[in-house]
Design a protein around this motif. Structure first.
Motif, PDB file in Angstrom:
ATOM      1  N   MET A   1      -6.665   2.698  -0.014  1.00 26.66           N
ATOM      2  CA  MET A   1      -5.669   2.076   0.850  1.00 26.66           C
ATOM      3  C   MET A   1      -6.297   1.181   1.926  1.00 26.66           C
ATOM      4  O   MET A   1      -7.306   1.531   2.532  1.00 26.66           O
ATOM      5  CB  MET A   1      -4.826   3.144   1.539  1.00 26.66           C
ATOM      6  CG  MET A   1      -4.035   4.046   0.593  1.00 26.66           C
ATOM      7  SD  MET A   1      -2.637   3.198  -0.212  1.00 26.66           S
ATOM      8  CE  MET A   1      -3.383   2.776  -1.786  1.00 26.66           C
TER       9      MET A   1
ATOM     10  N   GLU B   1       0.809  -1.206   0.000  1.00 25.82           N
ATOM     11  CA  GLU B   1       0.000   0.000   0.000  1.00 25.82           C
ATOM     12  C   GLU B   1       0.852   1.270   0.000  1.00 25.82           C
ATOM     13  O   GLU B   1       0.514   2.251  -0.661  1.00 25.82           O
ATOM     14  CB  GLU B   1      -0.947   0.000   1.204  1.00 25.82           C
ATOM     15  CG  GLU B   1      -1.980  -1.116   1.180  1.00 25.82           C
ATOM     16  CD  GLU B   1      -2.997  -0.982   0.056  1.00 25.82           C
ATOM     17  OE1 GLU B   1      -2.583  -0.913  -1.131  1.00 25.82           O
ATOM     18  OE2 GLU B   1      -4.199  -0.961   0.347  1.00 25.82           O
TER      19      GLU B   1
ATOM     20  N   ASN C   1      -5.722   5.848   6.043  1.00 22.78           N
ATOM     21  CA  ASN C   1      -5.767   6.851   4.986  1.00 22.78           C
ATOM     22  C   ASN C   1      -7.195   7.288   4.714  1.00 22.78           C
ATOM     23  O   ASN C   1      -8.135   6.833   5.365  1.00 22.78           O
ATOM     24  CB  ASN C   1      -5.117   6.294   3.706  1.00 22.78           C
ATOM     25  CG  ASN C   1      -3.674   5.901   3.924  1.00 22.78           C
ATOM     26  OD1 ASN C   1      -3.389   4.794   4.354  1.00 22.78           O
ATOM     27  ND2 ASN C   1      -2.764   6.799   3.638  1.00 22.78           N
TER      28      ASN C   1
ATOM     29  N   VAL D   1      -7.026   7.625  -2.368  1.00 18.19           N
ATOM     30  CA  VAL D   1      -5.735   8.295  -2.278  1.00 18.19           C
ATOM     31  C   VAL D   1      -5.817   9.806  -2.455  1.00 18.19           C
ATOM     32  O   VAL D   1      -4.920  10.538  -2.030  1.00 18.19           O
ATOM     33  CB  VAL D   1      -4.734   7.711  -3.308  1.00 18.19           C
ATOM     34  CG1 VAL D   1      -4.234   6.353  -2.867  1.00 18.19           C
ATOM     35  CG2 VAL D   1      -5.368   7.624  -4.700  1.00 18.19           C
TER      36      VAL D   1
ATOM     37  N   ASN E   1       0.551   3.980  -2.995  1.00 21.25           N
ATOM     38  CA  ASN E   1       0.272   5.392  -2.725  1.00 21.25           C
ATOM     39  C   ASN E   1       1.306   6.283  -3.411  1.00 21.25           C
ATOM     40  O   ASN E   1       0.964   7.321  -3.992  1.00 21.25           O
ATOM     41  CB  ASN E   1       0.268   5.645  -1.223  1.00 21.25           C
ATOM     42  CG  ASN E   1      -0.330   6.990  -0.868  1.00 21.25           C
ATOM     43  OD1 ASN E   1      -1.285   7.449  -1.489  1.00 21.25           O
ATOM     44  ND2 ASN E   1       0.224   7.634   0.145  1.00 21.25           N
TER      45      ASN E   1
END
Length: 326
Positions: A44, A26, A244, A248, A30
């Motif tokens: 995420m 992850e 998160n 994203v 990202n």
């Protein structure tokens, strides 16, 4: 007896490695987005690793899972390869779906992963269908349906749970309650006891701390064994947290949750740290050994990213292939 039975040490370390693999994947995904190297968005899974690993470690390769739009963790926990995962995210030919599925539609049939799904609750019918197939064929296979708390607002979930209860299907419904459906707290979108929804169909329901991978795994092993004996279906409410944003691009989250809340979960309830502390406390592994695992996984992930960046895109001539089954 302590859970640190020596003969289980290998299994405990494997769970630690698998959670580290998910977190590392992850982190790299990202960065691919932030550096504009990955097309589209991704969601995420960091913070929820104990759920995917705790459950999938109780399954066999032939057992099936269905996943969600936040599905990388489930894919990796069920055995997915870094290279093919990154290739899929980058739209490359060597990806699990030849680069056509992307982050939210990864499927890995060889490892029993029937696919991630961009529709909230959309895979519930697929998992229940796999369970019906297993029962009709007389196999020992179990199906696990992963879904978030937001799916509790989808009628499809209740329709298939009703069927599963009536037909006593070998399926486990795993609700990942990470407290937020996109930007709305679960208390504002789901009334009453979340487990009561499954109980109303006569489905035996359980609740577990999703940040404690050992607790998740212990419960999952018991339920999987019972499902194989024809005692299913079951429902598990797994309390967890995503570090998160919803995706994203969801960077400024102050309008729906505080930085203090996020920090408290990261510092006090991190599933990797919890297991790592337990492993060292029980003298199953030292910090040096755990650091070596993290370093090895980091190296593997970085190599897989480089490989995927250099990999070929699928030819334009197959744009209309692998879309419909004949």
């Amino acid at each position: 007896m302590s859970r640190a039975d020596v003969k289980n040490a290998e299994a405990y370390l494997r769970m630690y490695r698998q959670m580290v693999r998910i977190r590392t994947f992850e982190d790299n995904a990202n960065q691919l987005y932030l550096s504009a190297k990955m097309p589209g968005l991704t969601h995420m899974y960091s913070g929820e690793e104990g759920v995917a690993v705790g459950i999938c470690e109780a399954l066999e390769k032939t057992d099936h899972i269905t996943s969600t739009h936040r599905g990388h963790g489930h894919c990796i926990a069920k055995g997915a390869d870094f290279r093919q995962m990154f290739c899929e995210l980058l739209g490359k030919e060597e990806g699990y779906c030849r680069g056509k599925g992307g982050s939210m539609h990864i499927a890995d049939q060889a490892n029993g992963n029937l696919g991630a799904n961009a529709i909230v609750g959309g895979s519930a019918g697929i998992a229940t269908g796999a369970a019906l197939s297993a029962k009709r064929l007389g196999t020992r296979d179990v199906a696990v349906c992963f879904f978030g708390d937001g799916a509790l607002g989808q009628g499809l979930l209740y329709e298939v749970m009703n069927m599963a209860a009536l037909w006593k299907l070998p399926v486990i419904y795993a609700c990942e309650n990470n407290l937020y459906g996109e930007y709305t707290h679960v208390s504002e979108m789901a009334a009453g006891d979340l487990k009561a929804r499954a109980k109303s169909f006569g489905i035996e329901s359980f609740e577990v701390d999703g940040q404690d991978v050992l607790a998740v795994n212990t419960l999952s092993q018991d339920l999987v064994a019972r499902v194989r004996k024809g005692e299913g279906p079951f429902f598990i409410l797994l309390n967890t947290y995503r570090y998160n944003g919803h995706h994203v691009g969801d960077i400024d989250r102050a309008y729906y949750r505080s930085k203090q809340e996020e920090q408290e979960w990261k510092e006090k309830r991190d599933p990797i740290t919890i297991l790592g502390d337990w492993l060292t406390g029980e003298k199953i592994a030292g910090e040096t050994e755990l650091e070596a695992i993290r370093a090895e996984v980091k190296t593997d992930a970085e190599a897989a990213v480089r490989y995927a960046l250099d990999a070929a895109y699928p030819p334009a001539t197959e744009v209309d292939q692998h879309v419909y089954a004949a």
